[in-house]
Design a protein around this motif. Structure first.
Motif, short mmCIF file in Angstrom:
data_model
loop_
_atom_site.label_atom_id
_atom_site.label_comp_id
_atom_site.label_asym_id
_atom_site.label_seq_id
_atom_site.Cartn_x
_atom_site.Cartn_y
_atom_site.Cartn_z
N LEU A 157 1.02 4.55 -2.56
CA LEU A 157 1.14 5.93 -2.28
C LEU A 157 1.71 6.59 -2.53
O LEU A 157 1.48 7.83 -3.16
N VAL A 161 -4.30 4.70 4.07
CA VAL A 161 -2.87 3.97 4.60
C VAL A 161 -2.84 3.70 5.42
O VAL A 161 -2.50 2.21 6.17
N PRO A 206 0.44 -0.77 -0.12
CA PRO A 206 0.19 -0.32 -0.14
C PRO A 206 0.66 1.56 -0.14
O PRO A 206 0.28 2.11 -0.48
N GLN A 207 1.74 1.56 0.84
CA GLN A 207 2.45 2.63 0.72
C GLN A 207 3.75 2.79 -0.83
O GLN A 207 3.73 4.11 -0.65
#
Lengths: 330, 256
Positions: free
Chosen positions: A36, A99, A32-33
């Motif tokens: 982002l 997140v 997820p990071q």
């Protein structure tokens, strides 16, 4: 060092080992990071590129007369672009918090080893409002606290400049973990975090100093507010206002006909620097992602294990008085 | 167990060991204090000599005065280097002794100096000359790297580069005193050990650099300004323990 505090600090190494093991075993923590961060990089590039376009059109309109340039620039800027940039900041805040809420629930799953069939999206949705509320509260707190912070910092011979953010961050160290682990509301989680830090003050401060010392490069005496670290690289979304429709008067046209090479070179240089800034944002984000995930895991391990203490959690049940007598143990 | 976990164990055991033997930090602290005083005095002498020799040489139209102050400056640098070698050799001998379980005593310090000071100084001078010429060749790629990677990574690239070089050449003195080798033998051993075990050593030097720089900044700029030299001395002594422990542990597992 006093015995009990020292033993708790020794436990830190075990928590580091635990966090590292979880990190190695569960690479999906990073997915997820990374998305982002790539988004942030793209936003940075788009913003700077749009500013370059904006300035280029400005120069065509106003020549190189700087004061006129600035006035028209601000006029254009305070309209649509400002709203868009503010919107981008808010979107980044929401995105990072979303997140984060998913990540912290993943940390808790791995550390406390609870079998969780829900996936990232469900968990993130569940905790997102509380995380958002908490983050906004903390940002507001720091905005309000800036003046007292500076006064206290100056009065304490500048020790406070670094120590106050560290102490505040230590008190707020585990509120996110508390939300995910005990499924409580934001205010209760913050109270829980403050109580946790009070019970284990020296080790928490040590952990905070270590986490800040191992992750910041500037020998920063005034860095350390936790919200700064979370949102320091806010990508900016920019939309290019279309100014090509505006007429340009003849004088400027002549001026730039003869200097068209120079303006092209400047434009290329600005685009190159936009790319460099985007790469810097991405690299910075990647490096700090590793640190954030590692220390998020460490905080989760610390909270779940309660620094190795088994019996100092405050009991809410009232003490039963048997036979009307209370024995006071010294 | 991964290297990370073993290094964490080394760090924890060193913390416990140094907490029980806090006196091991004394030589480094006192030595730092003394070296500050000595260097300030030398700097004052140097300034006096430089100014007076410039005046004399102008008055006497004789350039030898400038040469004299140049020689004094060189002597100043030499004395500074010798003081630091003195402190390093003694501290490492002390660290080795305490790690072996012997109680703290200045004898460990002095024995180390008697045995190794000459060897260390000669190696330093020889190696320094080699490094000087190597730097002349390497300076361009290094600057290029620093500009490109340094700016793109916001400084982390430069930290990585310095940790890389430290892991290859940063602890030859420790190896020399631990295994009683010759000067250039220990440098060769450092290089081969470093190349074989880059990741753990880079990690250790990264920890040392970050802790030495950032631990004290938690207490504000004023305290940092006053205490950073002493905190650096303490952190460096602590990491001498850690490096020696890690070296021994990895060497044993290498042989097996």
């Amino acid at each position: 060092m006093k015995g009990q505090n020292f033993n708790k600090i020794i436990k830190l190494f075990d928590y580091f080992k635990q966090a590292y093991r979880i990190n190695i075993l569960h690479k999906e923590l990073y997915k997820p990071q990374v998305m982002l961060i790539l988004l942030k990089g793209l936003f940075t590039f788009l913003t700077i590129a749009s500013f370059v376009q904006l300035s280029k059109n400005m120069i065509h309109l106003t020549g190189l007369d700087f004061s006129k340039f600035f006035k028209v620039f601000m006029g254009e800027f305070l309209g649509l672009p400002f709203i868009i940039i503010l919107g981008a900041l808010i979107i980044t805040l929401f995105g990072s918090t979303y997140v984060e809420s998913g990540l912290y629930s993943m940390y808790h799953t791995f550390v406390a080893d609870t079998r969780n069939d829900k996936d990232f999206i469900t968990l993130a949705n569940k905790y997102f409002p509380r995380f958002l509320f908490g983050n906004i509260l903390i940002i507001l707190f720091w905005i309000l606290a800036i003046i007292p912070y500076f006064i206290l910092g100056a009065v304490s011979l500048s020790i406070g400049f670094s120590l106050i953010p560290i102490i505040v961050s230590a008190f707020l160290m585990v509120w996110k973990v508390a939300i995910v682990s005990k499924n409580i509301a934001t205010i209760d989680a913050i109270k829980e975090s403050v109580g946790f830090c009070k019970r284990h003050f020296i080790p928490s401060i040590t952990l905070m100093i270590l986490s800040r010392g191992l992750t910041t490069l500037n020998s920063g005496s005034s860095s350390g507010a936790s919200w700064q670290n979370s949102y320091s690289n806010i990508g900016q979304l920019g939309d290019q206002p279309s100014l090509e429709t505006m007429p340009s008067n003849g004088f400027n046209g002549n001026f730039f006909d003869s200097n068209v090479d120079v303006s092209r070179i400047v434009e290329i240089a600005l685009y190159a620097s936009a790319t460099i800034f985007a790469i810097m944002t991405i690299l910075y984000g990647l490096i700090h992602m590793i640190f954030d995930i590692f220390f998020g895991l460490v905080f989760t391990c610390v909270y779940v294990d309660n620094w190795g203490q088994r019996d100092d959690i405050p009991i809410d049940d009232p003490v039963e008085i048997i036979g009307g007598e209370i024995n006071d143990t010294i | 167990m991964t290297q990370f976990e073993l290094i964490m164990d080394d760090l924890r055991d060193t913390l416990i060991l140094t907490n029980d033997n806090k006196k091991v930090f004394l030589p480094a602290m006192i030595g730092t204090l003394i070296s500050i005083v000595v260097l300030i005095v030398l700097a004052l002498i140097l300034m006096f000599v430089a100014i007076s020799s410039v005046i004399i040489s102008i008055a006497a139209a004789n350039p030898l005065g400038i040469l004299f102050s140049g020689i004094t400056a060189l002597l100043f640098v030499l004395v500074a280097i010798l003081i630091s070698i003195f402190l390093e050799v003694g501290t490492i001998a002390l660290v080795k002794g305490v790690l072996n379980g012997e109680p703290f005593s200045m004898k460990l310090f002095m024995n180390g100096i008697k045995a190794f000071f000459l060897r260390a100084s000669l190696t330093c001078i020889g190696f320094g000359i080699v490094l000087f010429f190597a730097l002349l060749i390497l300076i361009l790629p290094i600057i290029l790297y620093m500009i490109i990677v340094g700016i793109l990574s916001g400084g982390w690239g430069i930290l990585l580069m310095s940790c890389f070089f430290s892991s290859l050449l940063g602890y030859w003195l420790i190896i020399m005193i631990e295994r009683d080798m010759s000067g250039f033998g220990s440098i060769k051993e450092n290089l081969s050990f470093g190349f074989k075990h880059l990741k753990p050593m880079i990690f250790i030097f990264y920890l040392q650099a970050m802790l030495a720089a950032n631990l004290i900044t938690a207490f504000g700029p004023l305290v940092t300004f006053i205490c950073s030299i002493f905190v650096t001395a303490i952190v460096n002594t602590y990491f001498k323990f850690v490096i020696l422990k890690t070296y021994r542990r990895i060497k044993i597992s290498d042989v097996n």
